[in-house]
Enzyme design. Structure first.
Site, PDB file in Angstrom:
ATOM      1  N   ARG A 109       0.886  -1.189   0.000  1.00  0.00           N
ATOM      2  CA  ARG A 109       0.000   0.000   0.000  1.00  0.00           C
ATOM      3  C   ARG A 109       0.906   1.215   0.000  1.00  0.00           C
ATOM      4  O   ARG A 109       1.735   1.395   0.898  1.00  0.00           O
ATOM      5  CB  ARG A 109      -0.898   0.018   1.238  1.00  0.00           C
ATOM      6  CG  ARG A 109      -1.572   1.363   1.438  1.00  0.00           C
ATOM      7  CD  ARG A 109      -2.638   1.366   2.494  1.00  0.00           C
ATOM      8  NE  ARG A 109      -3.834   0.688   2.014  1.00  0.00           N
ATOM      9  CZ  ARG A 109      -5.045   0.814   2.572  1.00  0.00           C
ATOM     10  NH1 ARG A 109      -5.210   1.577   3.639  1.00  0.00           N
ATOM     11  NH2 ARG A 109      -6.074   0.170   2.082  1.00  0.00           N
ATOM     12  N   HIS A 136      -7.712   0.865  -6.113  1.00  0.00           N
ATOM     13  CA  HIS A 136      -7.863   0.021  -4.922  1.00  0.00           C
ATOM     14  C   HIS A 136      -8.608  -1.252  -5.350  1.00  0.00           C
ATOM     15  O   HIS A 136      -9.759  -1.481  -4.961  1.00  0.00           O
ATOM     16  CB  HIS A 136      -8.623   0.781  -3.835  1.00  0.00           C
ATOM     17  CG  HIS A 136      -8.534   0.178  -2.468  1.00  0.00           C
ATOM     18  ND1 HIS A 136      -7.796  -0.964  -2.179  1.00  0.00           N
ATOM     19  CD2 HIS A 136      -9.111   0.555  -1.291  1.00  0.00           C
ATOM     20  CE1 HIS A 136      -7.926  -1.241  -0.898  1.00  0.00           C
ATOM     21  NE2 HIS A 136      -8.706  -0.350  -0.331  1.00  0.00           N
ATOM     22  N   GLN A 139     -10.429  -3.700  -2.848  1.00  0.00           N
ATOM     23  CA  GLN A 139     -11.710  -3.224  -2.323  1.00  0.00           C
ATOM     24  C   GLN A 139     -12.850  -3.593  -3.258  1.00  0.00           C
ATOM     25  O   GLN A 139     -13.920  -4.032  -2.818  1.00  0.00           O
ATOM     26  CB  GLN A 139     -11.654  -1.690  -2.149  1.00  0.00           C
ATOM     27  CG  GLN A 139     -12.927  -1.115  -1.587  1.00  0.00           C
ATOM     28  CD  GLN A 139     -13.194  -1.601  -0.169  1.00  0.00           C
ATOM     29  OE1 GLN A 139     -12.334  -1.519   0.690  1.00  0.00           O
ATOM     30  NE2 GLN A 139     -14.386  -2.118   0.089  1.00  0.00           N
ATOM     31  N   ASP A 227     -17.324   7.397  -0.817  1.00  0.00           N
ATOM     32  CA  ASP A 227     -16.083   7.264  -0.059  1.00  0.00           C
ATOM     33  C   ASP A 227     -15.777   8.632   0.536  1.00  0.00           C
ATOM     34  O   ASP A 227     -16.421   9.637   0.200  1.00  0.00           O
ATOM     35  CB  ASP A 227     -14.957   6.790  -1.008  1.00  0.00           C
ATOM     36  CG  ASP A 227     -13.656   6.441  -0.282  1.00  0.00           C
ATOM     37  OD1 ASP A 227     -13.664   6.353   0.973  1.00  0.00           O
ATOM     38  OD2 ASP A 227     -12.622   6.264  -0.957  1.00  0.00           O
ATOM     39  N   CYS A 266     -16.246   1.916   1.337  1.00  0.00           N
ATOM     40  CA  CYS A 266     -15.083   1.060   1.633  1.00  0.00           C
ATOM     41  C   CYS A 266     -14.627   1.207   3.075  1.00  0.00           C
ATOM     42  O   CYS A 266     -13.953   0.321   3.587  1.00  0.00           O
ATOM     43  CB  CYS A 266     -13.949   1.381   0.667  1.00  0.00           C
ATOM     44  SG  CYS A 266     -13.320   3.067   0.834  1.00  0.00           S
ATOM     45  N   ARG A 294     -13.738  -8.258   2.460  1.00  0.00           N
ATOM     46  CA  ARG A 294     -12.329  -8.048   2.115  1.00  0.00           C
ATOM     47  C   ARG A 294     -11.550  -9.333   2.402  1.00  0.00           C
ATOM     48  O   ARG A 294     -10.711  -9.770   1.624  1.00  0.00           O
ATOM     49  CB  ARG A 294     -11.736  -6.891   2.944  1.00  0.00           C
ATOM     50  CG  ARG A 294     -12.273  -5.510   2.589  1.00  0.00           C
ATOM     51  CD  ARG A 294     -11.839  -5.061   1.206  1.00  0.00           C
ATOM     52  NE  ARG A 294     -10.403  -5.064   1.037  1.00  0.00           N
ATOM     53  CZ  ARG A 294      -9.569  -4.086   1.428  1.00  0.00           C
ATOM     54  NH1 ARG A 294     -10.047  -3.007   1.986  1.00  0.00           N
ATOM     55  NH2 ARG A 294      -8.256  -4.173   1.219  1.00  0.00           N
TER      56      ARG A 294
HETATM   57  N1  NVA Z   1     -10.040   6.741  -0.978  1.00  0.00           N
HETATM   58  C1  NVA Z   1      -9.583   6.352   0.325  1.00  0.00           C
HETATM   59  C2  NVA Z   1      -9.740   4.891   0.533  1.00  0.00           C
HETATM   60  C3  NVA Z   1      -9.332   4.386   1.878  1.00  0.00           C
HETATM   61  C4  NVA Z   1      -9.489   2.905   2.013  1.00  0.00           C
HETATM   62  C5  NVA Z   1      -8.138   6.750   0.482  1.00  0.00           C
HETATM   63  O1  NVA Z   1      -7.353   6.588  -0.469  1.00  0.00           O
HETATM   64  O2  NVA Z   1      -7.777   7.274   1.549  1.00  0.00           O
HETATM   65  N1   CP Z   2     -11.129   0.015   2.942  1.00  0.00           N
HETATM   66  C1   CP Z   2      -9.839  -0.032   3.304  1.00  0.00           C
HETATM   67  O1   CP Z   2      -8.942  -0.285   2.486  1.00  0.00           O
HETATM   68  O2   CP Z   2      -9.617   0.160   4.630  1.00  0.00           O
HETATM   69  P1   CP Z   2      -8.219   0.381   5.349  1.00  0.00           P
HETATM   70  O3   CP Z   2      -7.686   1.712   4.891  1.00  0.00           O
HETATM   71  O4   CP Z   2      -8.538   0.354   6.802  1.00  0.00           O
HETATM   72  O5   CP Z   2      -7.287  -0.738   4.945  1.00  0.00           O
END
Ligand code: NVA
Ligand code: CP
Length: 309
Positions: A109, A136, A139, A227, A266, A294
């Protein structure tokens, strides 16, 4: 032979995604009521280790991948980007080469999508995208599984994305092209999803309408998804909230969408911003199943990456 990476959904393709979702449904059903740490029959990933690199925060991705490996009979370890040598400038390429000698798969990540591509280019084990600024895909596997559980058929389903056309939205659009379902994006000007992702979907015969009215877009949808308005790494100093406020999901929006519509997010949610408490805690919300999924989707993804599905 090059490893089966999962940088984006298209790396797997429609047939493999269908197989992953089918396997996830079967595995989830087969272990209903079991203790969370009990290993699935035949321990399909016995002896396998997943390394997880985090350059951004996570709750779901971290715990669901760890539990996925445990339930498959393997294990996972976490490398915090900042405290590893990546944080001191060791290249992604060299990190990929070294980790490939220790572990069987890598999940990363990070911010810049190019880093995941670079990791895959130099790893000799599968690399999984656990979220970048651009996408992502893990997700969206879980989201598709959640739809399948409640509506049985993914192809032809109608999804509406409200708010910021961000990384999660980009992966949803990619999925629409691969799995033949409809996505409409309702967002303010300047918050559109990635133009390249839209073009790829169009090339697969899936044109994604971009509209400005949330209520009209949501009418008759199977899924209303949103989101956070401020993704990790974004600054909220540019009045994003003001522009995005008309795309918030509240009771009136869900009522207008219809009783058939389920709400997805998500998570983490910013309650009171992109969604109200009443919707996220209400009868149309699928968010807790979505979060659980997930785990189930990623177990089958790991099996696919490691050539066992
Ligand atoms: N769009 C959000 C998703 C978190 C799981 C982010 O990138 O912070
Ligand atoms: N939805 C998601 O990816 O959650 P986290 O940021 O907690 O991993």
């Amino acid at each position: 032979m090059s490893p089966r990476h999962f940088i984006d959904l298209k790396d797997a393709g429609g047939d493999a995604i269908a197989a992953i979702l089918g396997d996830a449904m079967d595995r989830k059903g087969a272990r209903a009521g079991w203790p969370k740490g009990q290993v699935d029959g035949h321990s399909p990933l016995a002896g396998h280790v997943l390394a997880m690199i985090f350059e951004k925060n996570s709750t779901r991705t971290r715990v669901s991948f760890d539990m996925a490996m445990r339930q498959l009979g393997g294990s996972a370890l976490v490398l915090d980007g900042a405290s590893s040598q990546i944080g001191r400038g060791e290249s992604i390429a060299d990190t990929a080469r070294v980790l490939s000698r220790y572990v069987d798969a890598i999940m990363i990540r990070t911010d810049d999508h190019a880093k995941v591509v670079e990791m895959a280019n130099h790893a000799t084990v599968p690399v999984i995208n656990g979220l970048t600024d651009a996408s992502h895909p893990c997700q969206i596997l879980a989201d598709m599984l959640t739809l399948l559980e409640r509506k049985s058929k993914l192809a032809g389903s109608k999804w509406v994305w409200l708010g910021d056309g961000n990384n999660v939205c980009n992966s949803l659009i990619e999925a629409a092209g691969l799995m033949h379902f409809d996505v409409t994006v309702a967002c303010p000007e300047g918050f559109e999803p990635d133009a390249g992702v839209l073009a790829e979907a169009a090339a697969r015969g899936r044109t994604i309408p971009i509209v400005r009215d949330a209520a009209t877009a949501a009418k008759g949808a199977d899924v209303v998804a949103t989101d956070t308005w401020t993704s990790m790494g974004h600054s909220d100093s540019d009045n994003r909230g003001q522009a995005l406020a008309p795309f918030a999901v509240d009771d009136a929006l869900m009522a207008g969408a219809g009783a058939q519509a389920m709400f997805m997010h998500c998570l983490p949610a910013h309650r009171g911003e992109e969604v109200t408490d009443a919707v996220i805690d209400g009868p149309q919300s699928a968010v807790w199943d979505e979060a659980e999924n997930r785990l189930h989707a990623q177990k089958s993804l790991l099996l696919w990456c490691l050539g066992k599905l």
